[in-house]
Design an enzyme around this catalytic site. Structure first.
Site, mmCIF file in Angstrom:
data_model
loop_
_atom_site.group_PDB
_atom_site.id
_atom_site.type_symbol
_atom_site.label_atom_id
_atom_site.label_comp_id
_atom_site.label_asym_id
_atom_site.label_seq_id
_atom_site.Cartn_x
_atom_site.Cartn_y
_atom_site.Cartn_z
ATOM 1 N N ARG A 152 8.730 -2.011 9.892
ATOM 2 C CA ARG A 152 8.492 -3.468 9.802
ATOM 3 C C ARG A 152 8.830 -4.161 11.132
ATOM 4 O O ARG A 152 8.917 -3.524 12.161
ATOM 5 C CB ARG A 152 9.283 -4.078 8.631
ATOM 6 C CG ARG A 152 9.094 -3.380 7.284
ATOM 7 C CD ARG A 152 7.643 -3.258 6.865
ATOM 8 N NE ARG A 152 7.538 -2.867 5.450
ATOM 9 C CZ ARG A 152 6.476 -2.280 4.935
ATOM 10 N NH1 ARG A 152 5.431 -1.967 5.677
ATOM 11 N NH2 ARG A 152 6.442 -1.992 3.642
ATOM 12 N N ASP A 154 7.531 7.963 4.480
ATOM 13 C CA ASP A 154 6.784 6.771 4.074
ATOM 14 C C ASP A 154 7.729 5.699 3.528
ATOM 15 O O ASP A 154 7.365 4.936 2.637
ATOM 16 C CB ASP A 154 5.688 7.103 3.052
ATOM 17 C CG ASP A 154 4.680 5.960 2.903
ATOM 18 O OD1 ASP A 154 4.607 5.103 3.797
ATOM 19 O OD2 ASP A 154 3.979 5.925 1.874
ATOM 20 N N HIS A 190 1.210 11.409 3.550
ATOM 21 C CA HIS A 190 1.764 11.219 2.198
ATOM 22 C C HIS A 190 0.830 11.754 1.097
ATOM 23 O O HIS A 190 0.364 11.005 0.246
ATOM 24 C CB HIS A 190 2.139 9.766 1.939
ATOM 25 C CG HIS A 190 1.129 8.696 2.294
ATOM 26 N ND1 HIS A 190 -0.200 8.790 2.021
ATOM 27 C CD2 HIS A 190 1.301 7.479 2.895
ATOM 28 C CE1 HIS A 190 -0.808 7.693 2.435
ATOM 29 N NE2 HIS A 190 0.076 6.893 2.971
ATOM 30 N N HIS A 226 6.494 9.764 9.405
ATOM 31 C CA HIS A 226 5.749 8.619 8.815
ATOM 32 C C HIS A 226 6.749 7.617 8.254
ATOM 33 O O HIS A 226 7.331 7.843 7.198
ATOM 34 C CB HIS A 226 4.811 9.108 7.696
ATOM 35 C CG HIS A 226 4.001 8.012 7.047
ATOM 36 N ND1 HIS A 226 2.665 8.152 6.778
ATOM 37 C CD2 HIS A 226 4.336 6.774 6.613
ATOM 38 C CE1 HIS A 226 2.206 7.043 6.207
ATOM 39 N NE2 HIS A 226 3.210 6.193 6.096
ATOM 40 N N HIS A 237 -4.443 7.612 6.104
ATOM 41 C CA HIS A 237 -4.142 7.193 4.721
ATOM 42 C C HIS A 237 -5.396 7.554 3.925
ATOM 43 O O HIS A 237 -6.412 6.876 4.025
ATOM 44 C CB HIS A 237 -3.838 5.688 4.637
ATOM 45 C CG HIS A 237 -3.546 5.250 3.229
ATOM 46 N ND1 HIS A 237 -2.300 4.866 2.794
ATOM 47 C CD2 HIS A 237 -4.345 5.186 2.134
ATOM 48 C CE1 HIS A 237 -2.351 4.579 1.498
ATOM 49 N NE2 HIS A 237 -3.582 4.765 1.069
HETATM 50 C C1 NCD Z 1 3.056 1.199 2.698
HETATM 51 C C2 NCD Z 1 3.569 -0.161 3.190
HETATM 52 O O1 NCD Z 1 4.131 -0.919 2.389
HETATM 53 O O2 NCD Z 1 3.412 -0.461 4.385
HETATM 54 N N1 NCD Z 1 3.152 1.229 1.274
HETATM 55 C C3 NCD Z 1 3.149 2.324 0.487
HETATM 56 O O3 NCD Z 1 3.136 2.166 -0.744
HETATM 57 N N2 NCD Z 1 3.164 3.538 0.974
HETATM 58 C C4 NCD Z 1 1.691 1.447 3.218
HETATM 59 C C5 NCD Z 1 1.203 2.884 3.133
HETATM 60 O O4 NCD Z 1 1.802 3.798 3.679
HETATM 61 O O5 NCD Z 1 0.160 3.133 2.533
HETATM 62 ZN ZN ZN Z 2 3.048 4.564 4.854
HETATM 63 ZN ZN ZN Z 3 -0.393 4.934 3.546
#
Ligand code: NCD
Ligand code: ZN
Ligand code: ZN
Length: 344
Positions: free
Chosen positions: A18, A248, A175, A14, A137
Protein backbone atom coordinates in the site's frame (compact mmCIF):
# COMPACT_ATOMS: atom_id res chain seq x y z
CA UNK A 1 9.44 -34.62 16.14
CA UNK A 2 11.36 -31.62 14.80
CA UNK A 3 11.02 -28.71 17.20
CA UNK A 4 13.28 -26.10 15.68
CA UNK A 5 14.15 -25.37 12.12
CA UNK A 6 16.68 -22.95 10.67
CA UNK A 7 16.35 -21.78 7.10
CA UNK A 8 17.83 -19.05 4.97
CA UNK A 9 15.95 -15.79 5.35
CA UNK A 10 12.89 -16.06 3.11
CA UNK A 11 11.52 -13.58 0.55
CA UNK A 12 7.92 -12.71 -0.25
CA UNK A 13 7.39 -12.84 -4.01
CA UNK A 14 3.97 -11.12 -3.90
CA UNK A 15 2.89 -8.50 -1.39
CA UNK A 16 0.74 -5.37 -1.19
CA UNK A 17 2.50 -2.75 0.92
CA UNK A 18 0.00 0.00 0.00
CA UNK A 19 0.97 3.66 0.36
CA UNK A 20 0.70 6.61 2.72
CA UNK A 21 -0.48 5.90 6.27
CA UNK A 22 -1.26 2.23 5.49
CA UNK A 23 2.28 1.70 4.17
CA UNK A 24 3.61 3.17 7.43
CA UNK A 25 1.33 0.80 9.36
CA UNK A 26 2.19 -2.46 7.56
CA UNK A 27 5.73 -2.23 6.11
CA UNK A 28 7.44 -3.37 9.30
CA UNK A 29 5.56 -6.68 9.38
CA UNK A 30 6.87 -7.72 5.98
CA UNK A 31 10.35 -6.31 6.63
CA UNK A 32 10.60 -8.33 9.84
CA UNK A 33 9.80 -11.64 8.17
CA UNK A 34 11.40 -11.28 4.76
CA UNK A 35 14.68 -10.16 3.18
CA UNK A 36 13.05 -8.97 -0.03
CA UNK A 37 9.58 -8.71 -1.47
CA UNK A 38 8.03 -8.23 -4.87
CA UNK A 39 5.83 -5.21 -4.25
CA UNK A 40 2.56 -5.07 -6.15
CA UNK A 41 1.90 -1.88 -8.13
CA UNK A 42 -1.90 -1.66 -7.70
CA UNK A 43 -1.89 1.68 -5.93
CA UNK A 44 -4.42 4.33 -6.79
CA UNK A 45 -3.24 5.60 -9.25
CA UNK A 46 -1.19 2.53 -10.24
CA UNK A 47 2.60 2.39 -10.60
CA UNK A 48 2.97 2.48 -14.37
CA UNK A 49 6.32 4.20 -14.97
CA UNK A 50 9.88 3.75 -13.76
CA UNK A 51 9.71 7.22 -12.20
CA UNK A 52 6.58 6.20 -10.22
CA UNK A 53 8.26 2.98 -9.11
CA UNK A 54 11.47 4.72 -8.01
CA UNK A 55 9.44 7.24 -5.98
CA UNK A 56 7.33 4.45 -4.46
CA UNK A 57 10.49 2.50 -3.57
CA UNK A 58 11.79 5.60 -1.75
CA UNK A 59 8.53 5.87 0.21
CA UNK A 60 8.79 2.21 1.19
CA UNK A 61 12.41 2.63 2.32
CA UNK A 62 11.36 5.66 4.39
CA UNK A 63 8.59 3.63 6.05
CA UNK A 64 10.94 0.84 7.23
CA UNK A 65 12.08 0.64 10.84
CA UNK A 66 15.61 2.00 11.35
CA UNK A 67 18.24 -0.63 10.76
CA UNK A 68 16.01 -2.77 8.55
CA UNK A 69 17.85 -4.63 5.79
CA UNK A 70 14.68 -5.25 3.77
CA UNK A 71 14.81 -4.69 0.00
CA UNK A 72 11.65 -3.91 -1.96
CA UNK A 73 11.62 -5.20 -5.55
CA UNK A 74 9.42 -3.07 -7.74
CA UNK A 75 6.90 -4.01 -10.42
CA UNK A 76 5.28 -2.17 -13.29
CA UNK A 77 1.49 -2.20 -13.63
CA UNK A 78 0.74 -3.02 -17.26
CA UNK A 79 -1.98 -1.08 -19.06
CA UNK A 80 -3.21 -1.16 -22.65
CA UNK A 81 -0.84 1.75 -23.30
CA UNK A 82 2.37 0.41 -21.74
CA UNK A 83 5.34 1.07 -24.01
CA UNK A 84 7.94 -1.67 -24.64
CA UNK A 85 10.88 0.74 -24.57
CA UNK A 86 9.80 2.22 -21.22
CA UNK A 87 9.48 -1.21 -19.65
CA UNK A 88 12.82 -2.37 -21.02
CA UNK A 89 14.55 0.85 -19.88
CA UNK A 90 13.07 0.53 -16.37
CA UNK A 91 14.23 -3.07 -16.20
CA UNK A 92 17.73 -2.24 -17.48
CA UNK A 93 17.98 0.57 -14.91
CA UNK A 94 17.27 -1.93 -12.11
CA UNK A 95 14.01 -0.24 -11.14
CA UNK A 96 11.51 -2.80 -12.43
CA UNK A 97 12.17 -6.37 -11.38
CA UNK A 98 9.02 -7.57 -13.14
CA UNK A 99 5.75 -6.40 -14.69
CA UNK A 100 2.26 -7.23 -13.50
CA UNK A 101 -0.71 -8.15 -15.63
CA UNK A 102 -4.05 -7.35 -14.05
CA UNK A 103 -6.97 -8.14 -16.31
CA UNK A 104 -9.06 -4.94 -16.15
CA UNK A 105 -11.39 -5.01 -13.11
CA UNK A 106 -10.28 -8.44 -11.90
CA UNK A 107 -9.35 -7.30 -8.38
CA UNK A 108 -8.53 -4.36 -6.06
CA UNK A 109 -7.42 -1.26 -8.02
CA UNK A 110 -7.31 -3.00 -11.38
CA UNK A 111 -9.61 -0.65 -13.29
CA UNK A 112 -6.64 0.53 -15.38
CA UNK A 113 -5.55 -3.04 -16.11
CA UNK A 114 -5.24 -4.69 -19.49
CA UNK A 115 -8.53 -5.09 -21.38
CA UNK A 116 -7.12 -7.62 -23.87
CA UNK A 117 -3.72 -9.32 -23.83
CA UNK A 118 -3.54 -8.67 -27.59
CA UNK A 119 -2.98 -4.98 -26.76
CA UNK A 120 0.26 -5.69 -24.92
CA UNK A 121 1.78 -8.36 -27.17
CA UNK A 122 4.70 -6.10 -28.21
CA UNK A 123 5.46 -5.49 -24.52
CA UNK A 124 5.32 -9.20 -23.72
CA UNK A 125 7.53 -10.03 -26.71
CA UNK A 126 10.10 -7.56 -25.44
CA UNK A 127 9.89 -8.99 -21.94
CA UNK A 128 10.51 -12.47 -23.31
CA UNK A 129 13.52 -11.14 -25.19
CA UNK A 130 15.10 -9.45 -22.15
CA UNK A 131 14.12 -12.16 -19.64
CA UNK A 132 11.87 -9.90 -17.57
CA UNK A 133 9.26 -11.86 -15.59
CA UNK A 134 5.55 -11.36 -16.22
CA UNK A 135 3.45 -11.73 -13.07
CA UNK A 136 -0.16 -12.61 -13.72
CA UNK A 137 -3.37 -12.23 -11.75
CA UNK A 138 -5.00 -15.12 -13.58
CA UNK A 139 -8.75 -14.64 -13.60
CA UNK A 140 -11.13 -13.79 -16.42
CA UNK A 141 -13.60 -11.03 -15.66
CA UNK A 142 -16.49 -12.03 -17.92
CA UNK A 143 -19.77 -11.58 -16.09
CA UNK A 144 -21.08 -14.93 -17.31
CA UNK A 145 -18.20 -16.90 -15.77
CA UNK A 146 -18.81 -18.11 -12.24
CA UNK A 147 -16.35 -16.55 -9.81
CA UNK A 148 -15.17 -19.99 -8.67
CA UNK A 149 -14.30 -20.88 -12.30
CA UNK A 150 -12.52 -17.69 -13.28
CA UNK A 151 -8.99 -18.99 -12.75
CA UNK A 152 -9.55 -22.25 -14.62
CA UNK A 153 -11.15 -20.39 -17.54
CA UNK A 154 -8.25 -17.91 -17.61
CA UNK A 155 -5.84 -20.82 -18.13
CA UNK A 156 -7.80 -22.11 -21.12
CA UNK A 157 -8.61 -18.79 -22.72
CA UNK A 158 -5.47 -16.77 -22.01
CA UNK A 159 -2.50 -18.55 -20.47
CA UNK A 160 -2.28 -21.60 -22.72
CA UNK A 161 -2.42 -19.37 -25.79
CA UNK A 162 0.06 -16.88 -24.38
CA UNK A 163 2.64 -19.55 -23.59
CA UNK A 164 2.13 -21.13 -27.01
CA UNK A 165 2.92 -17.77 -28.63
CA UNK A 166 5.75 -16.84 -26.25
CA UNK A 167 7.20 -20.17 -25.12
CA UNK A 168 10.23 -18.62 -23.42
CA UNK A 169 8.41 -15.86 -21.52
CA UNK A 170 9.26 -15.98 -17.82
CA UNK A 171 5.86 -16.11 -16.21
CA UNK A 172 4.72 -16.32 -12.60
CA UNK A 173 1.13 -17.41 -12.18
CA UNK A 174 0.37 -15.51 -8.99
CA UNK A 175 -1.55 -16.76 -5.96
CA UNK A 176 -2.81 -19.96 -7.62
CA UNK A 177 -5.94 -21.49 -6.14
CA UNK A 178 -6.90 -24.51 -8.27
CA UNK A 179 -5.75 -27.96 -9.29
CA UNK A 180 -6.03 -26.76 -12.90
CA UNK A 181 -3.39 -24.13 -12.16
CA UNK A 182 -1.10 -26.75 -10.62
CA UNK A 183 -1.53 -28.93 -13.71
CA UNK A 184 -0.80 -26.00 -16.02
CA UNK A 185 2.35 -25.01 -14.13
CA UNK A 186 3.61 -28.59 -13.81
CA UNK A 187 3.21 -29.25 -17.51
CA UNK A 188 4.84 -25.99 -18.66
CA UNK A 189 8.56 -25.39 -19.08
CA UNK A 190 10.94 -24.18 -16.36
CA UNK A 191 10.15 -20.58 -17.35
CA UNK A 192 6.67 -20.94 -15.81
CA UNK A 193 6.29 -20.84 -12.02
CA UNK A 194 3.67 -19.96 -9.42
CA UNK A 195 3.33 -18.35 -6.04
CA UNK A 196 1.07 -19.85 -3.39
CA UNK A 197 -0.37 -17.93 -0.43
CA UNK A 198 -0.57 -19.23 3.14
CA UNK A 199 -4.33 -18.79 3.19
CA UNK A 200 -4.97 -20.85 0.08
CA UNK A 201 -2.94 -23.64 1.69
CA UNK A 202 -4.91 -23.40 4.93
CA UNK A 203 -8.53 -22.59 4.12
CA UNK A 204 -11.13 -23.62 1.61
CA UNK A 205 -14.30 -21.73 0.77
CA UNK A 206 -16.12 -23.06 3.81
CA UNK A 207 -13.95 -20.79 5.96
CA UNK A 208 -15.63 -17.86 4.25
CA UNK A 209 -19.22 -19.07 4.22
CA UNK A 210 -20.02 -21.61 6.94
CA UNK A 211 -21.72 -20.33 10.09
CA UNK A 212 -21.93 -16.79 8.77
CA UNK A 213 -20.16 -14.75 6.13
CA UNK A 214 -16.58 -14.05 7.16
CA UNK A 215 -15.15 -11.08 5.34
CA UNK A 216 -11.61 -11.57 6.66
CA UNK A 217 -11.41 -14.87 4.77
CA UNK A 218 -12.42 -13.19 1.51
CA UNK A 219 -9.72 -12.55 -1.04
CA UNK A 220 -9.22 -12.85 -4.77
CA UNK A 221 -8.89 -15.29 -6.31
CA UNK A 222 -11.49 -16.55 -3.89
CA UNK A 223 -10.68 -19.72 -1.90
CA UNK A 224 -12.01 -22.81 -3.71
CA UNK A 225 -13.25 -26.23 -2.59
CA UNK A 226 -11.16 -28.65 -0.57
CA UNK A 227 -9.78 -30.69 -3.47
CA UNK A 228 -8.07 -27.57 -4.78
CA UNK A 229 -6.53 -26.76 -1.41
CA UNK A 230 -5.12 -30.28 -1.29
CA UNK A 231 -3.64 -29.91 -4.78
CA UNK A 232 -1.97 -26.65 -3.72
CA UNK A 233 -0.52 -28.24 -0.59
CA UNK A 234 0.90 -31.07 -2.66
CA UNK A 235 2.47 -28.63 -5.12
CA UNK A 236 3.93 -26.33 -2.47
CA UNK A 237 5.48 -29.16 -0.48
CA UNK A 238 6.59 -31.20 -3.51
CA UNK A 239 10.05 -29.69 -3.66
CA UNK A 240 9.42 -28.52 -7.24
CA UNK A 241 11.36 -25.31 -7.94
CA UNK A 242 8.30 -24.02 -9.83
CA UNK A 243 6.50 -23.13 -6.60
CA UNK A 244 7.52 -20.44 -4.19
CA UNK A 245 6.32 -18.22 -1.39
CA UNK A 246 4.10 -15.24 -2.15
CA UNK A 247 1.87 -14.15 0.70
CA UNK A 248 -0.43 -11.79 -1.21
CA UNK A 249 -0.77 -9.99 2.12
CA UNK A 250 -3.40 -7.39 1.22
CA UNK A 251 -4.47 -5.17 4.14
CA UNK A 252 -7.67 -3.17 4.01
CA UNK A 253 -9.10 -0.95 6.72
CA UNK A 254 -11.46 -2.91 8.95
CA UNK A 255 -14.54 -0.95 7.86
CA UNK A 256 -13.71 -1.74 4.22
CA UNK A 257 -13.62 -5.48 5.04
CA UNK A 258 -16.62 -5.56 7.37
CA UNK A 259 -19.01 -3.96 4.93
CA UNK A 260 -22.06 -4.72 2.79
CA UNK A 261 -19.60 -4.80 -0.10
CA UNK A 262 -16.33 -5.84 1.53
CA UNK A 263 -12.91 -5.55 -0.11
CA UNK A 264 -10.92 -8.60 -1.19
CA UNK A 265 -7.66 -9.25 0.62
CA UNK A 266 -6.23 -11.08 3.62
CA UNK A 267 -3.66 -9.41 5.86
CA UNK A 268 -1.29 -12.29 6.59
CA UNK A 269 2.10 -10.54 6.81
CA UNK A 270 2.46 -10.62 10.64
CA UNK A 271 2.40 -14.45 10.85
CA UNK A 272 3.24 -15.44 7.29
CA UNK A 273 6.23 -17.72 7.78
CA UNK A 274 4.61 -19.37 10.80
CA UNK A 275 1.54 -20.11 8.63
CA UNK A 276 3.63 -21.76 5.94
CA UNK A 277 5.58 -23.69 8.60
CA UNK A 278 2.27 -25.11 9.88
CA UNK A 279 1.44 -26.39 6.40
CA UNK A 280 4.83 -27.96 5.76
CA UNK A 281 4.79 -29.49 9.24
CA UNK A 282 1.32 -31.01 8.73
CA UNK A 283 2.46 -32.41 5.38
CA UNK A 284 5.61 -33.92 6.94
CA UNK A 285 7.70 -31.71 4.68
CA UNK A 286 9.51 -29.27 6.98
CA UNK A 287 12.72 -30.18 5.17
CA UNK A 288 11.23 -28.61 2.03
CA UNK A 289 10.15 -25.33 3.62
CA UNK A 290 13.49 -23.66 2.87
CA UNK A 291 13.26 -24.45 -0.84
CA UNK A 292 9.77 -23.01 -1.11
CA UNK A 293 10.39 -19.99 1.12
CA UNK A 294 14.00 -19.05 0.42
CA UNK A 295 15.54 -20.82 -2.60
CA UNK A 296 13.11 -21.36 -5.48
CA UNK A 297 12.08 -17.70 -5.79
CA UNK A 298 15.59 -16.24 -6.08
CA UNK A 299 16.52 -18.99 -8.52
CA UNK A 300 13.57 -18.18 -10.79
CA UNK A 301 14.24 -14.43 -10.63
CA UNK A 302 18.00 -14.92 -11.14
CA UNK A 303 18.86 -13.32 -7.81
CA UNK A 304 21.24 -14.51 -5.08
CA UNK A 305 19.74 -16.25 -2.06
CA UNK A 306 19.78 -14.37 1.23
CA UNK A 307 22.83 -14.93 3.42
CA UNK A 308 21.09 -14.47 6.77
CA UNK A 309 19.10 -17.26 8.41
CA UNK A 310 15.93 -17.40 10.47
CA UNK A 311 15.01 -19.90 13.18
CA UNK A 312 11.53 -21.16 13.88
CA UNK A 313 10.59 -22.96 17.06
CA UNK A 314 7.59 -25.12 17.81
CA UNK A 315 5.73 -23.25 20.51
CA UNK A 316 2.28 -21.81 21.04
CA UNK A 317 2.00 -18.51 19.17
CA UNK A 318 -1.32 -16.81 19.91
CA UNK A 319 -2.67 -14.45 17.26
CA UNK A 320 -4.59 -11.42 18.57
CA UNK A 321 -8.10 -10.53 17.40
CA UNK A 322 -6.70 -7.42 15.79
CA UNK A 323 -3.48 -5.48 15.41
CA UNK A 324 -3.40 -1.74 16.06
CA UNK A 325 -0.79 -0.07 13.97
CA UNK A 326 -0.32 3.46 12.69
CA UNK A 327 -3.87 4.42 13.69
CA UNK A 328 -5.41 1.44 11.89
CA UNK A 329 -7.10 -1.58 13.36
CA UNK A 330 -6.22 -4.53 11.14
CA UNK A 331 -7.47 -8.08 11.42
CA UNK A 332 -4.67 -10.56 10.69
CA UNK A 333 -5.08 -14.02 9.20
CA UNK A 334 -5.65 -16.50 12.09
CA UNK A 335 -7.08 -13.70 14.27
CA UNK A 336 -8.15 -15.04 17.64
CA UNK A 337 -6.54 -18.46 17.18
CA UNK A 338 -3.01 -19.73 17.65
CA UNK A 339 -0.17 -21.01 15.50
CA UNK A 340 2.22 -23.72 16.54
CA UNK A 341 5.39 -22.12 15.27
CA UNK A 342 7.16 -18.94 16.17
CA UNK A 343 10.05 -17.05 14.60
CA UNK A 344 12.83 -16.56 17.14
C1 NCD B 1 -5.42 -7.73 -3.55
C2 NCD B 1 -5.49 -6.29 -3.03
O1 NCD B 1 -6.31 -6.00 -2.15
O2 NCD B 1 -4.71 -5.45 -3.51
N1 NCD B 1 -6.54 -8.45 -3.02
C3 NCD B 1 -6.67 -9.79 -2.92
O3 NCD B 1 -7.75 -10.25 -2.53
N2 NCD B 1 -5.69 -10.61 -3.22
C4 NCD B 1 -5.34 -7.75 -5.02
C5 NCD B 1 -4.90 -9.06 -5.65
O4 NCD B 1 -3.82 -9.57 -5.38
O5 NCD B 1 -5.62 -9.60 -6.48
ZN1 ZN C 1 -2.08 -9.62 -4.67
ZN1 ZN D 1 -4.13 -10.70 -7.56
Amino acid sequence: MTDTITIRRPDDWHVHLRDGAMLQAVAAFTAKQFGRAIVMPNLSPPVTSAADAAAYRDRIMAALPTGSDFTPLMTCYLTDDTDSDDIAAGHAAGIFTAAKLYPANATTNSAHGVTDVAHIMPVLERMQQIGMPLLVHGEVTDGDIDIFDREAVFIERILEKLIAKLPDLKLVFEHITTEQAVRFVDSAGPNVAATITPHHLLINRNAMLVGGIRPHAYCLPVAKRELHRLALRKAATSGSPKYFLGTDSAPHEIHAKESACGCAGIFNAPYALESYAAVFDEEGALDRLEGFASLHGPKFYGLPVNEATVRLERRENPVPDDIQSGGFKLVPFHAGSALEWQIL
